[in-house]
Write a protein that holds these residues in place. Structure first.
Motif, PDB file in Angstrom:
ATOM      1  N   VAL A  76       1.901  -9.198   8.448  1.00  0.00           N
ATOM      2  CA  VAL A  76       0.438  -9.142   7.177  1.00  0.00           C
ATOM      3  C   VAL A  76      -0.087  -9.855   6.484  1.00  0.00           C
ATOM      4  O   VAL A  76       0.967 -10.020   5.381  1.00  0.00           O
ATOM      5  N   TYR A  77      -1.937 -10.631   6.451  1.00  0.00           N
ATOM      6  CA  TYR A  77      -1.778 -10.805   5.458  1.00  0.00           C
ATOM      7  C   TYR A  77      -3.270 -10.531   4.634  1.00  0.00           C
ATOM      8  O   TYR A  77      -4.150  -9.859   5.381  1.00  0.00           O
ATOM      9  N   GLY A  78      -2.837 -10.281   3.520  1.00  0.00           N
ATOM     10  CA  GLY A  78      -3.585  -9.936   2.606  1.00  0.00           C
ATOM     11  C   GLY A  78      -3.710  -8.018   2.109  1.00  0.00           C
ATOM     12  O   GLY A  78      -2.425  -7.492   2.769  1.00  0.00           O
ATOM     13  N   CYS A  79      -4.273  -7.405   1.622  1.00  0.00           N
ATOM     14  CA  CYS A  79      -4.437  -6.472   1.623  1.00  0.00           C
ATOM     15  C   CYS A  79      -3.536  -5.941  -0.044  1.00  0.00           C
ATOM     16  O   CYS A  79      -3.168  -4.469  -0.305  1.00  0.00           O
ATOM     17  N   PHE A  80      -2.046  -6.937  -0.383  1.00  0.00           N
ATOM     18  CA  PHE A  80      -1.587  -6.368  -1.465  1.00  0.00           C
ATOM     19  C   PHE A  80      -1.630  -6.754  -2.470  1.00  0.00           C
ATOM     20  O   PHE A  80      -2.128  -7.285  -3.522  1.00  0.00           O
ATOM     21  N   ASN A  81      -1.696  -5.355  -3.072  1.00  0.00           N
ATOM     22  CA  ASN A  81      -2.218  -4.908  -4.411  1.00  0.00           C
ATOM     23  C   ASN A  81      -1.093  -4.704  -5.421  1.00  0.00           C
ATOM     24  O   ASN A  81      -0.444  -5.027  -6.873  1.00  0.00           O
ATOM     25  N   THR A  82      -0.093  -4.180  -4.699  1.00  0.00           N
ATOM     26  CA  THR A  82       1.364  -3.509  -5.465  1.00  0.00           C
ATOM     27  C   THR A  82       2.876  -3.546  -4.329  1.00  0.00           C
ATOM     28  O   THR A  82       2.615  -3.871  -3.058  1.00  0.00           O
ATOM     29  N   TYR A  83       3.698  -3.467  -5.237  1.00  0.00           N
ATOM     30  CA  TYR A  83       5.014  -3.566  -4.242  1.00  0.00           C
ATOM     31  C   TYR A  83       4.849  -2.272  -2.687  1.00  0.00           C
ATOM     32  O   TYR A  83       5.309  -2.329  -2.188  1.00  0.00           O
ATOM     33  N   LYS A  84       4.756  -1.537  -3.356  1.00  0.00           N
ATOM     34  CA  LYS A  84       3.888   0.100  -2.472  1.00  0.00           C
ATOM     35  C   LYS A  84       3.515  -0.463  -1.021  1.00  0.00           C
ATOM     36  O   LYS A  84       3.808  -0.049  -0.079  1.00  0.00           O
ATOM     37  N   ASN A  94       0.322 -11.721 -10.925  1.00  0.00           N
ATOM     38  CA  ASN A  94       1.541 -10.993 -11.776  1.00  0.00           C
ATOM     39  C   ASN A  94       1.365  -9.815 -11.227  1.00  0.00           C
ATOM     40  O   ASN A  94       1.743  -8.698 -12.435  1.00  0.00           O
ATOM     41  N   ARG A  95       0.393  -9.115 -10.556  1.00  0.00           N
ATOM     42  CA  ARG A  95       0.804  -7.779  -9.705  1.00  0.00           C
ATOM     43  C   ARG A  95       2.136  -7.926  -8.837  1.00  0.00           C
ATOM     44  O   ARG A  95       2.458  -6.777  -9.045  1.00  0.00           O
ATOM     45  N   ILE A  96       1.988  -8.970  -8.584  1.00  0.00           N
ATOM     46  CA  ILE A  96       3.646  -8.339  -7.878  1.00  0.00           C
ATOM     47  C   ILE A  96       4.614  -9.809  -8.413  1.00  0.00           C
ATOM     48  O   ILE A  96       4.179 -10.912  -7.513  1.00  0.00           O
ATOM     49  N   LEU A  97       5.538  -9.247  -8.386  1.00  0.00           N
ATOM     50  CA  LEU A  97       6.223 -11.334  -8.890  1.00  0.00           C
ATOM     51  C   LEU A  97       7.282 -11.167  -7.298  1.00  0.00           C
ATOM     52  O   LEU A  97       7.709 -10.330  -7.258  1.00  0.00           O
ATOM     53  N   LEU A  98       6.918 -12.845  -6.650  1.00  0.00           N
ATOM     54  CA  LEU A  98       7.625 -12.991  -5.636  1.00  0.00           C
ATOM     55  C   LEU A  98       9.194 -12.585  -6.326  1.00  0.00           C
ATOM     56  O   LEU A  98      10.150 -12.013  -5.108  1.00  0.00           O
ATOM     57  N   PRO A  99       9.955 -12.937  -7.111  1.00  0.00           N
ATOM     58  CA  PRO A  99      11.081 -13.145  -7.492  1.00  0.00           C
ATOM     59  C   PRO A  99      11.791 -11.206  -6.783  1.00  0.00           C
ATOM     60  O   PRO A  99      12.522 -11.137  -6.131  1.00  0.00           O
ATOM     61  N   ASN A 100      11.196 -10.122  -7.488  1.00  0.00           N
ATOM     62  CA  ASN A 100      11.425  -9.268  -7.345  1.00  0.00           C
ATOM     63  C   ASN A 100      11.310  -8.813  -5.266  1.00  0.00           C
ATOM     64  O   ASN A 100      12.004  -7.770  -4.698  1.00  0.00           O
ATOM     65  N   PHE A 155      -9.897  -6.150   2.307  1.00  0.00           N
ATOM     66  CA  PHE A 155      -9.325  -7.161   1.863  1.00  0.00           C
ATOM     67  C   PHE A 155     -10.129  -7.001   0.092  1.00  0.00           C
ATOM     68  O   PHE A 155     -11.277  -6.711  -0.475  1.00  0.00           O
ATOM     69  N   GLY A 156      -9.501  -7.265  -1.058  1.00  0.00           N
ATOM     70  CA  GLY A 156      -9.855  -6.690  -2.467  1.00  0.00           C
ATOM     71  C   GLY A 156      -9.266  -5.796  -3.104  1.00  0.00           C
ATOM     72  O   GLY A 156      -7.945  -5.350  -2.609  1.00  0.00           O
ATOM     73  N   ILE A 157      -8.927  -6.494  -4.643  1.00  0.00           N
ATOM     74  CA  ILE A 157      -8.832  -5.470  -5.537  1.00  0.00           C
ATOM     75  C   ILE A 157      -8.667  -3.811  -5.323  1.00  0.00           C
ATOM     76  O   ILE A 157      -9.736  -3.563  -4.762  1.00  0.00           O
ATOM     77  N   GLY A 158      -7.446  -3.035  -5.205  1.00  0.00           N
ATOM     78  CA  GLY A 158      -7.922  -2.094  -4.936  1.00  0.00           C
ATOM     79  C   GLY A 158      -8.096  -1.291  -3.555  1.00  0.00           C
ATOM     80  O   GLY A 158      -7.949  -0.040  -2.850  1.00  0.00           O
ATOM     81  N   SER A 159      -8.003  -2.074  -2.635  1.00  0.00           N
ATOM     82  CA  SER A 159      -7.549  -1.763  -1.019  1.00  0.00           C
ATOM     83  C   SER A 159      -6.283  -1.847  -0.679  1.00  0.00           C
ATOM     84  O   SER A 159      -5.428  -2.550  -1.587  1.00  0.00           O
ATOM     85  N   THR A 160      -5.805  -1.117   0.765  1.00  0.00           N
ATOM     86  CA  THR A 160      -4.833  -0.992   0.947  1.00  0.00           C
ATOM     87  C   THR A 160      -4.773  -2.141   2.462  1.00  0.00           C
ATOM     88  O   THR A 160      -5.716  -1.377   2.668  1.00  0.00           O
TER      89      THR A 160
END
Length: 251
Positions: free
Chosen positions: A196-204, A226-232, A172-177
């Motif tokens: 699944v909760y957490g570990c999301f830092n990118t769309y990938k 704003n690392r992930i935009l909800l509408p997108n 969990f945290g920035i940089g984790s996947t």
């Protein structure tokens, strides 16, 4: 896959969630209900709301903030945080949530889950499993039990639970996947719908979990920062929008 924004509340504030202590946590908003309305306006169909004070106390604490949020949004809400009695389950449903999120009690007393299922039905119950190195964490992630997460999921399936939320707090945290191997292991159990909760830092990261078979993804810090935009994200995972499953996000 459903994209579900999280609203995590301490002392009436919407805060940044981490895998450690919440003392002095960064405040995203002094008005959780305004954050909820923002996510609703951006297309969210469901919110994941956690009373973090309640997670440590063992009962709901931020009732006033939660009720205001419930009164103002029109979308579905799942609510958790210290839900460890039948009375607390009833309280959550009476506040207006359509699903009650249960964590610690599922480990401490599996019979509680059986009783809740018999009283309220599987459509209104979610079991949240936070794991560190494969073992279930309890009491607001502050203590790691001796209970294996995958074994707990097997027991929940036998009881009849439909909705399971999984967080790998060791990642969990920035940089984790997300731990995609674990997601595949859980999602192959077709008796449940995995969020699944957490570990999301990118769309990938979201795409990887979707490909693993997750039913939903709960996203918090990446949305607020704003690392992930909800509408997108919603548009990409909404099949009605014409998503080409052979295509992925371009970052």
């Amino acid at each position: 896959m459903e994209i579900i924004p999280a609203v995590n509340i301490i002392n009436g504030h919407c805060i940044k969630i981490t895998a450690g202590t919440y003392e002095g946590a960064e405040i995203y908003s002094h008005s959780p209900h305004k954050m909820a309305l923002q996510w609703e306006s951006q297309g969210a169909k469901r919110l994941h709301v956690t009373d973090l004070d309640g997670a440590f106390s063992g009962y709901l604490v931020n009732i006033e903030s939660i009720q205001k949020l419930m009164d103002e949004v029109k979308i579905s809400v799942e609510l958790g945080g210290g839900i460890r009695s039948i009375q607390e389950v009833e309280k959550v449903l009476n506040l207006g949530a359509d699903r009650v999120v249960i964590g610690t009690k599922a480990v401490e007393n599996p019979k509680f889950i059986q009783e809740a299922l018999s009283l309220f039905g599987r459509e209104h119950l979610v079991v949240s499993i936070a794991a560190q190195n494969g073992m279930v964490a309890v009491d607001g992630w502050s203590r790691v039990s001796s209970y294996n997460a995958l074994n707990l999921i097997s027991e929940l399936i036998e009881m009849g639970i439909r909705y399971v939320e999984y967080t790998d707090i060791s990642e969990f945290g920035i940089g984790s996947t997300p731990n995609v191997e674990t997601m595949y292991e859980i999602a192959r159990r077709k008796e449940i719908e995995l969020t699944v909760y957490g570990c999301f830092n990118t769309y990938k990261d979201l795409e990887n979990v979707a490909q693993a078979g997750a039913y939903g993804a709960i996203v918090d810090n990446a949305l607020y920062e704003n690392r992930i935009l909800l509408p997108n994200a919603i548009a990409f995972f909404n099949k009605d929008k014409g998503k080409d499953e052979n295509d992925g996000f371009t970052e």
